[in-house]
Design a protein around this motif. Structure first.
Motif, PDB file in Angstrom:
ATOM      1  N   LYS A  46       1.127  -1.292  -0.460  1.00 28.36           N
ATOM      2  CA  LYS A  46      -0.326   0.037  -0.047  1.00 28.36           C
ATOM      3  C   LYS A  46       1.079   1.109   0.420  1.00 28.36           C
ATOM      4  O   LYS A  46       1.691   1.416   1.170  1.00 28.36           O
ATOM      5  CB  LYS A  46      -1.278   0.328   1.247  1.00 28.36           C
ATOM      6  N   LEU A  47       0.273   2.281  -1.079  1.00 30.07           N
ATOM      7  CA  LEU A  47       0.869   3.053  -0.775  1.00 30.07           C
ATOM      8  C   LEU A  47       0.488   4.524  -0.357  1.00 30.07           C
ATOM      9  O   LEU A  47      -0.572   5.230  -0.909  1.00 30.07           O
ATOM     10  CB  LEU A  47       1.597   3.260  -2.455  1.00 30.07           C
ATOM     11  N   TYR A  48       1.064   5.505   0.435  1.00 25.31           N
ATOM     12  CA  TYR A  48       0.076   6.660   0.663  1.00 25.31           C
ATOM     13  C   TYR A  48       1.343   7.661   0.244  1.00 25.31           C
ATOM     14  O   TYR A  48       2.028   7.981   1.226  1.00 25.31           O
ATOM     15  CB  TYR A  48       0.045   6.806   2.171  1.00 25.31           C
ATOM     16  N   VAL A  49       0.703   8.822  -0.617  1.00 25.71           N
ATOM     17  CA  VAL A  49       1.281  10.053  -0.739  1.00 25.71           C
ATOM     18  C   VAL A  49       0.795  11.385   0.056  1.00 25.71           C
ATOM     19  O   VAL A  49      -0.887  11.638  -0.408  1.00 25.71           O
ATOM     20  CB  VAL A  49       1.547   9.680  -1.966  1.00 25.71           C
ATOM     21  N   GLU A  50       1.639  12.232   0.846  1.00 21.94           N
ATOM     22  CA  GLU A  50       1.080  13.330   1.408  1.00 21.94           C
ATOM     23  C   GLU A  50      -0.297  12.361   2.002  1.00 21.94           C
ATOM     24  O   GLU A  50      -0.886  13.765   2.640  1.00 21.94           O
ATOM     25  CB  GLU A  50       0.208  14.286   0.348  1.00 21.94           C
ATOM     26  N   GLY A  51       0.077  11.739   2.472  1.00 20.77           N
ATOM     27  CA  GLY A  51      -1.576  11.634   3.930  1.00 20.77           C
ATOM     28  C   GLY A  51      -2.724  10.621   2.949  1.00 20.77           C
ATOM     29  O   GLY A  51      -3.837   9.935   3.691  1.00 20.77           O
TER      30      GLY A  51
END
Length: 273
Positions: free
Chosen positions: A68-73
């Motif tokens: 799983k990837l989270y960018v800027e939350g």
């Protein structure tokens, strides 16, 4: 912070001996690391079990949790291909960061060993103790930017992180220790000169100079194998780091949300053609 300089431990023993004014140029632990690692990181990296976090000035920019990837939350929807690439990238970074941290600490340890071997025989235990304090101060600073805590690893290798750590305050601390040690050093050095072979001051100075040169050569020989071992490990890590940059480039191309977040300032120049 340049990765190769970080791995080299900044030739710490040379710095310390330079501050002391002692002409033991040979008694240094400067490690020569492949220029392929001459890159600067844009983010501080934290590796946790099943999690990788890239941050800037304490603010998370993106993180990876398994696939799983989270960018800027915000979570990014990924295809199966993207998930595989994200996982591969996270695993590679999570493998390399602990190795970098271990090399940094071993480089500092080797530098500390070289300083002790150089100063104690020549200057006596009192002076050796003072410089031990300097190396403890260096280690404490290093421990704030590259450390292991439980199952987590943290590497703050950006230019700003390094400048904030090894700042003017650090320089003043080192200079103060040297200044407080000058009296002991000068007295011991004077004693060494007077007890040196020769009838005149000039011949005694020549004899002491030769003694110091021989001491530097002896130290270099004793730590050479350890130094070469660290260099070889650093070179192998550079090979893997170069591969990591290729993988990162693929990841940023496949996942547009990560395009603005290059791990290094000059990734494009580091990629294999």
């Amino acid at each position: 912070m340049k990765i190769n300089k970080l791995l080299a431990g900044c030739a710490l023993s040379g710095v310390i001996l330079g501050l002391s004014g002692l002409p033991l140029a040979q008694a240094q632990t400067e490690l020569k690391v492949d220029e392929r690692c001459d890159v600067s990181l844009n983010y501080d990296v934290k590796v946790e079990p099943k999690k990788l976090v890239m941050s800037e000035k304490g603010t998370e920019k993106y993180r990876i949790e398994v696939d799983k990837l989270y960018v800027e939350g915000k979570q990014v929807d990924l295809t199966d291909k993207q998930k595989k690439l994200v996982t591969q990238y996270a695993e590679e970074v999570s493998t390399q960061v602990p190795e970098v941290i271990e090399l940094i600490n071993e480089s500092v340890s080797l530098a500390s060993k070289a300083v002790g071997m150089a100063l104690t025989p020549l200057m006596g235990d009192a002076a050796g103790t003072k410089f031990d304090q300097m190396m403890v101060g260096v280690q404490k600073r290093v421990d704030t930017i590259a450390y292991k805590q439980g199952d987590s690893f943290y590497l703050a290798a950006t230019e700003e992180s390094m400048q904030n750590t090894f700042n003017d305050e650090f320089s003043q601390e080192m200079e103060q220790i040297v200044q407080n040690s000058i009296g002991t050093i000068m007295m011991t050095l004077g004693s060494q000169i007077m007890s040196a072979d020769g009838d005149s001051f000039e011949t005694k100075m020549d004899a002491l100079s030769k003694k110091m040169d021989n001491l530097g050569q002896d130290i270099e020989q004793q730590i050479q194998s350890e130094s070469k071992g660290l260099e070889a490990r650093a070179d192998r890590l550079c090979d893997r780091f170069e591969n990591l940059l290729v993988l990162e480039n693929q990841l940023r191309q496949e996942v547009p949300e990560l395009a603005p977040y290059a791990l290094t300032q000059n990734s494009a120049r580091q990629l294999r053609q």
